[in-house]
Design a protein around this motif. Structure first.
Motif, PDB file in Angstrom:
ATOM      1  N   ARG A  29       0.885  -1.158  -0.061  1.00  7.69           N
ATOM      2  CA  ARG A  29      -0.033  -0.083   0.071  1.00  7.69           C
ATOM      3  C   ARG A  29       0.843   1.322  -0.049  1.00  7.69           C
ATOM      4  O   ARG A  29       0.620   2.305  -0.655  1.00  7.69           O
ATOM      5  N   LEU A  30       1.818   1.076   0.581  1.00  8.43           N
ATOM      6  CA  LEU A  30       2.792   2.266   0.835  1.00  8.43           C
ATOM      7  C   LEU A  30       4.000   2.407  -0.089  1.00  8.43           C
ATOM      8  O   LEU A  30       4.857   3.086  -0.207  1.00  8.43           O
ATOM      9  N   ALA A  31       3.802   1.456  -0.971  1.00 12.27           N
ATOM     10  CA  ALA A  31       4.904   1.199  -2.240  1.00 12.27           C
ATOM     11  C   ALA A  31       6.510   1.177  -1.341  1.00 12.27           C
ATOM     12  O   ALA A  31       7.367   1.968  -2.067  1.00 12.27           O
ATOM     13  N   LEU A  32       6.521   0.444  -0.540  1.00 19.74           N
ATOM     14  CA  LEU A  32       8.022   0.281   0.155  1.00 19.74           C
ATOM     15  C   LEU A  32       8.650  -0.876  -0.340  1.00 19.74           C
ATOM     16  O   LEU A  32       7.906  -1.989  -0.658  1.00 19.74           O
ATOM     17  N   PRO A  33       9.882  -1.006  -0.396  1.00 20.46           N
ATOM     18  CA  PRO A  33      10.760  -2.142  -0.868  1.00 20.46           C
ATOM     19  C   PRO A  33      10.334  -3.442   0.339  1.00 20.46           C
ATOM     20  O   PRO A  33      10.130  -3.159   1.486  1.00 20.46           O
ATOM     21  N   ALA A  34      10.483  -4.456  -0.148  1.00 26.67           N
ATOM     22  CA  ALA A  34      10.285  -5.773   0.630  1.00 26.67           C
ATOM     23  C   ALA A  34      11.140  -5.592   2.044  1.00 26.67           C
ATOM     24  O   ALA A  34      12.380  -5.102   1.921  1.00 26.67           O
ATOM     25  N   GLY A  35      10.547  -5.882   3.088  1.00 24.98           N
ATOM     26  CA  GLY A  35      11.212  -5.644   4.396  1.00 24.98           C
ATOM     27  C   GLY A  35      11.254  -4.258   4.862  1.00 24.98           C
ATOM     28  O   GLY A  35      11.377  -4.392   6.130  1.00 24.98           O
ATOM     29  N   GLU A  36      10.984  -3.209   4.448  1.00 26.94           N
ATOM     30  CA  GLU A  36      11.239  -1.864   4.597  1.00 26.94           C
ATOM     31  C   GLU A  36      10.201  -1.488   5.717  1.00 26.94           C
ATOM     32  O   GLU A  36      10.515  -0.983   7.019  1.00 26.94           O
ATOM     33  N   PHE A  37       8.893  -1.971   5.542  1.00 28.66           N
ATOM     34  CA  PHE A  37       8.025  -1.407   6.508  1.00 28.66           C
ATOM     35  C   PHE A  37       7.955  -2.060   7.933  1.00 28.66           C
ATOM     36  O   PHE A  37       7.828  -1.115   8.839  1.00 28.66           O
ATOM     37  N   SER A  38       8.454  -3.042   7.907  1.00 25.80           N
ATOM     38  CA  SER A  38       8.435  -3.769   9.328  1.00 25.80           C
ATOM     39  C   SER A  38       9.745  -3.310  10.259  1.00 25.80           C
ATOM     40  O   SER A  38       9.648  -2.799  11.149  1.00 25.80           O
ATOM     41  N   VAL A  39      11.031  -2.847   9.335  1.00 21.54           N
ATOM     42  CA  VAL A  39      12.046  -2.103   9.880  1.00 21.54           C
ATOM     43  C   VAL A  39      11.486  -0.902  10.592  1.00 21.54           C
ATOM     44  O   VAL A  39      11.785  -0.349  11.437  1.00 21.54           O
ATOM     45  N   ARG A  40      10.873  -0.163   9.643  1.00 24.18           N
ATOM     46  CA  ARG A  40      10.270   1.271   9.933  1.00 24.18           C
ATOM     47  C   ARG A  40       9.394   1.175  11.053  1.00 24.18           C
ATOM     48  O   ARG A  40       9.299   1.970  11.957  1.00 24.18           O
ATOM     49  N   VAL A  41       8.363   0.177  11.353  1.00 23.61           N
ATOM     50  CA  VAL A  41       7.545   0.077  12.132  1.00 23.61           C
ATOM     51  C   VAL A  41       8.132  -0.215  13.732  1.00 23.61           C
ATOM     52  O   VAL A  41       7.846   0.404  14.802  1.00 23.61           O
ATOM     53  N   MET A  42       9.127  -1.171  13.652  1.00 21.35           N
ATOM     54  CA  MET A  42      10.004  -1.622  14.782  1.00 21.35           C
ATOM     55  C   MET A  42      10.995  -0.426  15.221  1.00 21.35           C
ATOM     56  O   MET A  42      10.936  -0.002  16.298  1.00 21.35           O
ATOM     57  N   GLN A  43      11.209   0.650  14.352  1.00 23.12           N
ATOM     58  CA  GLN A  43      11.876   1.879  14.788  1.00 23.12           C
ATOM     59  C   GLN A  43      10.932   2.763  15.467  1.00 23.12           C
ATOM     60  O   GLN A  43      11.159   3.459  16.643  1.00 23.12           O
ATOM     61  N   ALA A  44       9.809   2.670  14.976  1.00 22.61           N
ATOM     62  CA  ALA A  44       8.691   3.613  15.248  1.00 22.61           C
ATOM     63  C   ALA A  44       8.382   3.366  16.935  1.00 22.61           C
ATOM     64  O   ALA A  44       8.081   4.200  17.804  1.00 22.61           O
ATOM     65  N   TRP A  45       8.171   1.882  17.096  1.00 22.32           N
ATOM     66  CA  TRP A  45       7.287   1.315  18.000  1.00 22.32           C
ATOM     67  C   TRP A  45       8.448   0.786  19.098  1.00 22.32           C
ATOM     68  O   TRP A  45       8.049   0.415  20.315  1.00 22.32           O
ATOM     69  N   GLY A  46       9.694   0.873  18.794  1.00 25.05           N
ATOM     70  CA  GLY A  46      10.633   0.182  19.742  1.00 25.05           C
ATOM     71  C   GLY A  46      10.685   0.904  21.074  1.00 25.05           C
ATOM     72  O   GLY A  46      10.935  -0.053  22.029  1.00 25.05           O
ATOM     73  N   ALA A  47      10.662   1.900  21.164  1.00 25.03           N
ATOM     74  CA  ALA A  47      10.904   2.882  22.330  1.00 25.03           C
ATOM     75  C   ALA A  47       9.645   2.334  23.336  1.00 25.03           C
ATOM     76  O   ALA A  47       9.564   2.342  24.444  1.00 25.03           O
ATOM     77  N   GLY A  48       8.547   2.181  22.732  1.00 27.42           N
ATOM     78  CA  GLY A  48       7.100   1.804  23.524  1.00 27.42           C
ATOM     79  C   GLY A  48       7.273   0.370  24.264  1.00 27.42           C
ATOM     80  O   GLY A  48       6.763   0.384  25.167  1.00 27.42           O
TER      81      GLY A  48
END
Length: 91
Positions: A29-48
């Motif tokens: 949906r966001l036109a991101l390369p394979a695996g990129e979305f998971s990396v970004r989500v983990m960065q965003a939520w990691g501190a939580g």
């Protein structure tokens, strides 16, 4: 003796969470390369996972890390919780 607490555990202990491909669908949906979305989500939520952070901050981090707008981030969060909670493991 009165019950003082009930502890629930999620994340593959009391329920089965098969891979539904939800992360890959959002990646498309966001036109991101394979695996990129998971990396970004983990960065965003990691501190939580390590700190007491308000949901609003986690939401903002998710928007900034992924480029999603508020509506998309809300839809993703709903999909995430449905996916993460899985189904009960039969006895």
């Amino acid at each position: 003796m009165a019950i003082k607490a009930i502890v629930f555990d999620i994340g593959g202990v009391l329920e089965h969470t098969p891979d539904t491909g939800m992360m890959e669908k959002w990646e498309e949906r966001l036109a991101l390369p394979a695996g990129e979305f998971s990396v970004r989500v983990m960065q965003a939520w990691g501190a939580g996972a390590l700190e007491d952070i308000p949901a609003s901050v986690l939401h903002q981090n998710l928007c900034e890390a992924t480029g999603m707008d508020d509506a998309q981030a809300n839809a993703f969060t709903e999909d995430f919780w449905k996916d993460y909670l899985g189904i009960p493991i039969p006895n």
